[in-house]
Design a protein around this motif. Structure first.
Motif, PDB file in Angstrom:
ATOM      1  N   ILE A 247       0.898  10.872   1.618  1.00 41.72           N
ATOM      2  CA  ILE A 247       1.787  11.799   2.452  1.00 41.72           C
ATOM      3  C   ILE A 247       0.712  12.609   3.170  1.00 41.72           C
ATOM      4  CG2 ILE A 247       1.790  13.368   0.544  1.00 41.72           C
ATOM      5  CD1 ILE A 247       4.568  14.278   1.585  1.00 41.72           C
ATOM      6  N   ARG A 248      -0.269  12.734   2.735  1.00 43.03           N
ATOM      7  CA  ARG A 248      -1.257  13.433   3.577  1.00 43.03           C
ATOM      8  C   ARG A 248      -2.528  12.787   3.357  1.00 43.03           C
ATOM      9  NH1 ARG A 248      -0.616  17.934   0.572  1.00 43.03           N
ATOM     10  NH2 ARG A 248       1.511  18.270   1.553  1.00 43.03           N
ATOM     11  N   PRO A 249      -2.700  11.937   4.491  1.00 37.79           N
ATOM     12  CA  PRO A 249      -4.008  11.114   4.510  1.00 37.79           C
ATOM     13  C   PRO A 249      -5.214  12.141   5.108  1.00 37.79           C
ATOM     14  CG  PRO A 249      -2.547  10.058   6.234  1.00 37.79           C
ATOM     15  CD  PRO A 249      -1.725  11.248   5.339  1.00 37.79           C
ATOM     16  N   ARG A 250      -6.215  12.176   4.904  1.00 40.59           N
ATOM     17  CA  ARG A 250      -7.297  13.151   5.424  1.00 40.59           C
ATOM     18  C   ARG A 250      -8.704  12.904   4.864  1.00 40.59           C
ATOM     19  NH1 ARG A 250      -6.449  18.737   1.973  1.00 40.59           N
ATOM     20  NH2 ARG A 250      -6.701  17.832  -0.121  1.00 40.59           N
ATOM     21  N   PHE A 251      -9.467  13.594   5.489  1.00 37.64           N
ATOM     22  CA  PHE A 251     -10.891  13.411   5.283  1.00 37.64           C
ATOM     23  C   PHE A 251     -11.282  12.190   5.649  1.00 37.64           C
ATOM     24  CE2 PHE A 251     -10.299  16.847   1.798  1.00 37.64           C
ATOM     25  CZ  PHE A 251     -10.050  17.827   2.531  1.00 37.64           C
ATOM     26  N   GLY A 252     -10.998  11.633   6.788  1.00 39.04           N
ATOM     27  CA  GLY A 252     -11.400  10.122   7.219  1.00 39.04           C
ATOM     28  C   GLY A 252     -11.102   9.068   5.837  1.00 39.04           C
ATOM     29  N   VAL A 253     -12.405   8.574   5.523  1.00 43.99           N
ATOM     30  CA  VAL A 253     -11.987   7.108   4.683  1.00 43.99           C
ATOM     31  C   VAL A 253     -11.788   7.893   3.283  1.00 43.99           C
ATOM     32  CG1 VAL A 253     -13.293   5.602   6.139  1.00 43.99           C
ATOM     33  CG2 VAL A 253     -14.745   6.921   4.450  1.00 43.99           C
ATOM     34  N   MET A 254     -12.045   9.114   2.938  1.00 47.17           N
ATOM     35  CA  MET A 254     -11.698   9.635   1.776  1.00 47.17           C
ATOM     36  C   MET A 254     -10.481   9.559   1.047  1.00 47.17           C
ATOM     37  SD  MET A 254     -14.681  11.097   0.466  1.00 47.17           S
ATOM     38  CE  MET A 254     -15.406  12.710   0.827  1.00 47.17           C
ATOM     39  N   ARG A 255      -9.421   9.963   1.918  1.00 43.51           N
ATOM     40  CA  ARG A 255      -8.139   9.583   1.439  1.00 43.51           C
ATOM     41  C   ARG A 255      -7.363   8.828   2.775  1.00 43.51           C
ATOM     42  NH1 ARG A 255      -4.989  10.399  -2.277  1.00 43.51           N
ATOM     43  NH2 ARG A 255      -6.450  11.542  -3.384  1.00 43.51           N
ATOM     44  N   GLY A 256      -7.476   7.665   2.614  1.00 49.88           N
ATOM     45  CA  GLY A 256      -6.928   6.895   3.865  1.00 49.88           C
ATOM     46  C   GLY A 256      -5.458   6.384   3.258  1.00 49.88           C
ATOM     47  N   ARG A 257      -5.080   5.754   4.285  1.00 48.83           N
ATOM     48  CA  ARG A 257      -3.657   4.847   3.771  1.00 48.83           C
ATOM     49  C   ARG A 257      -4.080   3.335   3.554  1.00 48.83           C
ATOM     50  NH1 ARG A 257       1.385   5.760   7.294  1.00 48.83           N
ATOM     51  NH2 ARG A 257      -0.022   5.087   9.101  1.00 48.83           N
ATOM     52  N   GLU A 258      -4.972   2.893   4.332  1.00 45.40           N
ATOM     53  CA  GLU A 258      -5.490   1.665   4.252  1.00 45.40           C
ATOM     54  C   GLU A 258      -6.967   1.749   3.779  1.00 45.40           C
ATOM     55  OE1 GLU A 258      -5.463  -2.526   6.650  1.00 45.40           O
ATOM     56  OE2 GLU A 258      -6.811  -1.108   7.627  1.00 45.40           O
ATOM     57  N   PHE A 259      -7.255   1.213   2.541  1.00 46.19           N
ATOM     58  CA  PHE A 259      -8.575   1.405   2.051  1.00 46.19           C
ATOM     59  C   PHE A 259      -9.057   0.339   1.460  1.00 46.19           C
ATOM     60  CE2 PHE A 259      -7.579   2.367  -2.278  1.00 46.19           C
ATOM     61  CZ  PHE A 259      -6.139   2.692  -2.044  1.00 46.19           C
ATOM     62  N   TYR A 260     -10.545   0.222   1.205  1.00 40.71           N
ATOM     63  CA  TYR A 260     -10.986  -0.981   0.457  1.00 40.71           C
ATOM     64  C   TYR A 260     -11.367  -0.511  -0.938  1.00 40.71           C
ATOM     65  CZ  TYR A 260     -13.571  -5.197   1.556  1.00 40.71           C
ATOM     66  OH  TYR A 260     -14.102  -6.790   1.677  1.00 40.71           O
ATOM     67  N   MET A 261     -10.845  -1.531  -1.890  1.00 41.07           N
ATOM     68  CA  MET A 261     -10.814  -1.331  -3.097  1.00 41.07           C
ATOM     69  C   MET A 261     -11.574  -2.402  -4.081  1.00 41.07           C
ATOM     70  SD  MET A 261      -8.090  -0.577  -6.320  1.00 41.07           S
ATOM     71  CE  MET A 261      -7.026   0.822  -5.568  1.00 41.07           C
ATOM     72  N   LYS A 262     -12.381  -2.119  -4.944  1.00 43.46           N
ATOM     73  CA  LYS A 262     -12.625  -3.281  -6.121  1.00 43.46           C
ATOM     74  C   LYS A 262     -11.548  -3.074  -7.054  1.00 43.46           C
ATOM     75  CE  LYS A 262     -14.293  -3.130  -9.598  1.00 43.46           C
ATOM     76  NZ  LYS A 262     -14.229  -3.394 -11.098  1.00 43.46           N
ATOM     77  N   ASP A 263     -10.856  -3.986  -7.409  1.00 37.44           N
ATOM     78  CA  ASP A 263     -10.068  -3.865  -8.466  1.00 37.44           C
ATOM     79  C   ASP A 263     -10.252  -5.336  -9.626  1.00 37.44           C
ATOM     80  OD1 ASP A 263      -8.884  -4.803  -6.093  1.00 37.44           O
ATOM     81  OD2 ASP A 263      -6.890  -4.959  -6.927  1.00 37.44           O
ATOM     82  N   GLY A 264     -10.511  -4.626 -10.680  1.00 39.28           N
ATOM     83  CA  GLY A 264     -10.745  -5.887 -11.768  1.00 39.28           C
ATOM     84  C   GLY A 264      -9.774  -5.807 -12.956  1.00 39.28           C
ATOM     85  N   TYR A 265      -9.509  -6.836 -13.494  1.00 39.84           N
ATOM     86  CA  TYR A 265      -8.520  -6.870 -14.670  1.00 39.84           C
ATOM     87  C   TYR A 265      -9.000  -7.569 -15.796  1.00 39.84           C
ATOM     88  CZ  TYR A 265      -5.985  -5.458 -10.379  1.00 39.84           C
ATOM     89  OH  TYR A 265      -5.678  -4.787  -9.251  1.00 39.84           O
ATOM     90  N   ASN A 266      -8.718  -6.870 -16.843  1.00 36.96           N
ATOM     91  CA  ASN A 266      -9.233  -8.002 -18.169  1.00 36.96           C
ATOM     92  C   ASN A 266      -8.321  -8.398 -18.967  1.00 36.96           C
ATOM     93  OD1 ASN A 266      -9.110  -4.900 -19.084  1.00 36.96           O
ATOM     94  ND2 ASN A 266      -9.376  -5.908 -20.910  1.00 36.96           N
ATOM     95  N   PHE A 267      -8.236  -9.478 -19.348  1.00 31.38           N
ATOM     96  CA  PHE A 267      -7.516 -10.194 -20.439  1.00 31.38           C
ATOM     97  C   PHE A 267      -8.016 -10.431 -21.771  1.00 31.38           C
ATOM     98  CE2 PHE A 267      -6.424 -11.020 -16.033  1.00 31.38           C
ATOM     99  CZ  PHE A 267      -5.120 -10.719 -15.825  1.00 31.38           C
ATOM    100  N   ASP A 268      -7.435  -9.942 -22.866  1.00 33.28           N
ATOM    101  CA  ASP A 268      -8.428 -10.154 -23.962  1.00 33.28           C
ATOM    102  C   ASP A 268      -7.187 -10.214 -25.231  1.00 33.28           C
ATOM    103  OD1 ASP A 268     -11.344  -9.385 -23.862  1.00 33.28           O
ATOM    104  OD2 ASP A 268     -10.264  -8.071 -22.466  1.00 33.28           O
ATOM    105  N   LEU A 269      -7.614 -10.684 -26.180  1.00 27.88           N
ATOM    106  CA  LEU A 269      -6.771 -11.401 -27.520  1.00 27.88           C
ATOM    107  C   LEU A 269      -6.234  -9.931 -28.059  1.00 27.88           C
ATOM    108  CD1 LEU A 269      -5.230 -13.344 -28.927  1.00 27.88           C
ATOM    109  CD2 LEU A 269      -7.155 -13.587 -30.263  1.00 27.88           C
ATOM    110  N   THR A 270      -7.190  -9.205 -28.257  1.00 28.56           N
ATOM    111  CA  THR A 270      -6.899  -7.868 -29.193  1.00 28.56           C
ATOM    112  C   THR A 270      -7.144  -6.733 -28.433  1.00 28.56           C
ATOM    113  OG1 THR A 270      -9.165  -8.029 -30.037  1.00 28.56           O
ATOM    114  CG2 THR A 270      -7.637  -9.196 -31.204  1.00 28.56           C
ATOM    115  N   LYS A 271      -6.700  -5.520 -29.092  1.00 29.14           N
ATOM    116  CA  LYS A 271      -7.199  -4.053 -28.619  1.00 29.14           C
ATOM    117  C   LYS A 271      -8.598  -4.023 -28.621  1.00 29.14           C
ATOM    118  CE  LYS A 271      -6.408   0.548 -29.071  1.00 29.14           C
ATOM    119  NZ  LYS A 271      -5.578   1.615 -29.680  1.00 29.14           N
TER     120      LYS A 271
END
Ligand code: P5A
Length: 447
Positions: free
Chosen positions: A143-167
């Protein structure tokens, strides 16, 4: 790179729209240009730092045994309907309809997409554990993109996902991420403190945010000051060792450190008063364990050793790659400009020729440039005809950690000047020793 051939559109004026120092310096140093609200073009200097940060993130993820892949930015709404998040995500999600009337969206995150890849390809516990990650653009219609790349609407992220048998296995994956993040941020010259946080739209109640302390940070944080003494340093870690990873988690999360969402005055009051701190922080990453939230709703099941079908335990783990540029600048600057940590600097050093056209100065600069390049280093050579003062101001603004200044007067005495951007201290050295010094700083051996 010769500055005369580079594209470095520095601004003289301080842009009025920039409220915080990192945004101001990124605009002034010609690193980014706003394309529309919260969306930026990455100009060459900014892009170079973004790539350096991305490289460190890749190296540390792969060191931890996580596997890179690349998923698209546009996703089908159907997957999100399966998890129930299509409606739940709200207005931050950018929804698009294609020419066939199909509902699409620009991914704000990828839990659904990666769970779909997993369930289509993995059916046995023997293929676990598995952690897949990518570095990809995201879109959140803030709603309020601001501070440049700090709170962008389009931004670059590393996102990782783990899959495991047990907790238990999934908690090991969580700990592995915590360790790898500590290493990642330290390589960028940052101290990022893991703090208990809230799961928000990603889900789960076991999550830590990584915060860089800075007055301009958007989060209010509460912590025991002892936590700022902790350093991961260059210790060796076996990422397969449950005990080693667990020990690091305990070391870095046993003291009080929470964001305002989870802050508890009563527990905070147990910290000795002289160590209680309230401050602001920039969230540069977050790790989550959310169990079977997505695997149950989307049917990501595997066969266990007894032949039964069980939903996998998952977590997701993000690093704000583009936000990190802002965070690093907030943590490392002075009144003249940026001071890049060596780990992410766009050029390893600057070479300033004080008298372009002077044969001795031109030759000395050319041979410094050649020798540094041969070592695998990338200098930025200011070979323009600007005045010395303007050249220094530009180098200070763009923040290269080291500068070699070359002028006819010094050369008569057989020396050039090596200056540290951080301390401002200069040293006169013969050119060969200047090369050795810079080489040593970056772990190269000058022959
Ligand atoms: C974890 C990975 C997630 O999205 N799903 C996949 C989980 N987490 S998160 O905390 O919401 O985002 C991860 C990091 O991305 C950065 N970030 C942003 N950077 C710039 N502009 C934004 N609008 C923005 N939103 C999130 C943060 O660093 C955050 O920790």
């Amino acid at each position: 790179m010769r500055l005369s051939r580079y594209f470095l559109p520095v601004l003289k004026e301080t842009p009025a729209e920039a409220q915080i120092v990192s945004h101001r310096y990124m605009l002034r140093a010609g690193m980014i240009k706003q394309a529309s609200a919260g969306i930026y073009s990455w100009l060459p200097l900014g892009y170079k730092v973004l790539m350096n940060i991305e490289t460190i993130v890749h190296e540390e993820q792969q060191r931890a045994g996580h596997i890179p892949l690349l998923m698209p930015t546009l996703q089908s709404a159907d997957l999100w309907r399966e998890s129930g998040r299509y409606d739940a995500y709200g207005e931050e999600m950018l929804r698009i309809t294609d020419r066939h009337g199909r509902d699409m969206l620009y991914g704000p995150t990828n839990e659904e997409l990666v769970t779909d890849i997993f369930r289509s390809n993995v059916s046995s516990y023997k293929d676990l554990p598995l952690t897949l990650y990518h570095i990809q653009w995201k879109f959140r219609d803030e709603i309020r993109p601001r501070f440049g790349v700090m709170r962008g609407r389009e931004f670059y992220m590393k996102d990782g996902y783990n899959f495991d048998l047990t907790k238990e296995d999934a908690l090991h994956a969580y700990n592995r991420h915590l360790v790898s993040y500590l290493r990642t941020y330290e390589r960028m010259g940052l101290q990022a403190i893991p703090m208990r946080a809230d799961g928000g739209p990603i889900g789960g109640d076991y999550t830590h945010e990584f915060l860089v302390l800075a007055d301009t940070g958007e989060s209010e944080v509460f912590y025991d000051s002892e936590i700022t003494d902790l350093k991961f340093g260059d210790r060796e870690i076996d990422y397969d060792s449950v005990e080693q990873c667990q020990a690091v988690l305990e070391e870095f999360t046993s003291r009080y450190a929470r964001t305002d969402e989870t802050h508890d005055e009563a527990v905070f009051a147990e910290v000795p008063e002289e160590r209680r701190r309230t401050a602001r922080g920039i969230e540069v990453g977050q790790i989550f364990y959310f169990g079977t939230k997505y695997s149950e709703s989307m049917g990501a099941m595997v066969q266990d050793s007894e032949g039964g079908k069980v939903p996998v335990h998952m977590g997701s783990h993000g690093i704000g790659v583009s936000r990190l540029l802002g965070a690093i600048i907030e943590a490392s600057h002075d009144e003249k400009g940026i001071i890049w940590p060596e780990g992410v600097t766009p050029f390893h050093c600057g070479i300033v020729n004080l008298k372009v056209g002077d044969e001795a100065a031109d030759e000395a600069c050319a041979s410094l440039y050649k020798a540094l390049s041969a070592l695998g280093l990338e200098p930025l050579y200011d070979d323009t005809s600007d005045r010395a003062g303007a050249k220094f101001a530009k180098m200070d603004l763009i923040g290269l950690p080291w500068r070699i200044t070359v002028g006819p007067r010094g050369l008569k005495n057989g020396v050039v000047e090596v200056t540290s951007r951080r301390t401002g201290e200069s040293e006169e050295l013969p050119p060969l020793e200047a090369i050795e010094k810079i080489a040593k700083i970056y772990g190269k051996v000058a022959s």
